[in-house]
Design a protein around this motif. Structure first.
Motif, mmCIF file in Angstrom:
data_model
loop_
_atom_site.group_PDB
_atom_site.id
_atom_site.type_symbol
_atom_site.label_atom_id
_atom_site.label_comp_id
_atom_site.label_asym_id
_atom_site.label_seq_id
_atom_site.Cartn_x
_atom_site.Cartn_y
_atom_site.Cartn_z
ATOM 1 N N GLN A 12 0.829 -1.196 0.000
ATOM 2 C CA GLN A 12 0.000 0.000 0.000
ATOM 3 C C GLN A 12 0.871 1.256 0.000
ATOM 4 N N CYS A 13 1.932 1.237 0.797
ATOM 5 C CA CYS A 13 2.822 2.397 0.859
ATOM 6 C C CYS A 13 3.526 2.633 -0.477
ATOM 7 N N VAL A 14 3.898 1.555 -1.157
ATOM 8 C CA VAL A 14 4.537 1.702 -2.470
ATOM 9 C C VAL A 14 3.560 2.333 -3.459
ATOM 10 N N LEU A 15 2.297 1.896 -3.432
ATOM 11 C CA LEU A 15 1.288 2.503 -4.308
ATOM 12 C C LEU A 15 1.088 3.973 -3.960
ATOM 13 N N ASN A 16 1.020 4.277 -2.667
ATOM 14 C CA ASN A 16 0.855 5.672 -2.245
ATOM 15 C C ASN A 16 2.032 6.533 -2.686
ATOM 16 N N MET A 17 3.251 6.009 -2.494
ATOM 17 C CA MET A 17 4.449 6.757 -2.861
ATOM 18 C C MET A 17 4.513 6.946 -4.373
ATOM 19 N N GLY A 18 4.100 5.914 -5.129
ATOM 20 C CA GLY A 18 4.071 6.040 -6.576
ATOM 21 C C GLY A 18 3.104 7.125 -7.025
ATOM 22 N N LEU A 19 1.931 7.191 -6.376
ATOM 23 C CA LEU A 19 0.948 8.216 -6.713
ATOM 24 C C LEU A 19 1.468 9.607 -6.371
#
Length: 212
Positions: A12-19
């Protein structure tokens, strides 16, 4: 918060950071988009919005213990080095009919430490709304998918009709210009006072996540 599909807190954090990086024109991926645009053969490439052109964004979710030579994993994720982008020359090769201004997204997840990557999700990045709309693969062989929307973790107050606007855009009912510019606050090119969070800050803010 994403609480299904076996998506972990780290994922989830990787997706958030990517966004976060996708919404910021001054990020690594934002600069890549600009470079692709400036080298385009389109006559109006110097003045047109580079985000109107269709791109494929590939977001890699590494194993949380993966090590790289020359850079810490957390630093690479903060800088958005796990994002790749390329212009799409033939939209018929994309498994969606993407409206102008939408970006095709492929999420690849590392299968294990020092292992390769497998496709985990596909979907859209809708820049004005600062959203990732993804179909996460639950069972590759069924096939079975579940839809999720990843919202920008810094933005607390999305418009009350954001979901309706997203669906209207994806259904080609409203154009790119009609979307509320939610991302203006989290783009340093438009808001010089904005400071993108680091990986550690994003990870700390997700402590309430129920995954592992």
């Amino acid at each position: 918060m994403i609480r299904t599909l076996g998506i972990t807190r780290f994922d989830q954090c990787v997706l958030n950071m990517g966004l976060i990086n996708l919404c910021n024109q001054e990020s690594h991926v934002g600069q890549l988009i600009r470079q692709l645009h400036n080298h385009s053969e389109d006559d109006d490439a110097s003045t047109a919005d580079p985000w109107r052109r269709l791109h494929q964004v590939t977001l890699y979710i590494p194993h949380p213990n993966q090590q790289y030579d020359g850079i810490m994993l957390e630093a690479g994720l903060t800088q958005g080095y796990n994002l790749e982008v390329k212009a799409v020359a033939d939209s018929s090769q994309i498994p969606y009919k993407i409206p102008e201004g939408g970006q095709f997204v492929v999420v690849m997840k590392q299968k294990g430490l020092d292992d390769g990557f497998a496709i985990a999700a596909t979907g859209f990045f809708v820049r004005p709304l600062a959203l990732l709309s993804l179909e996460v693969i639950v069972d590759m062989y069924a096939p079975e998918y579940e839809s999720i929307v990843v919202k920008h973790p810094v933005i607390r107050d999305y418009p009350p009709d954001w979901e309706n606007k997203l669906n209207q855009f994806l259904d080609h009912m409203i154009p790119y210009e009609a979307l509320p510019p939610v991302m203006n606050h989290v783009d340093r090119a438009l808001n010089p006072d904005y400071r993108p969070p680091t990986w550690d800050e994003v990870h700390l803010a997700s402590k309430g996540f129920a995954g592992v």
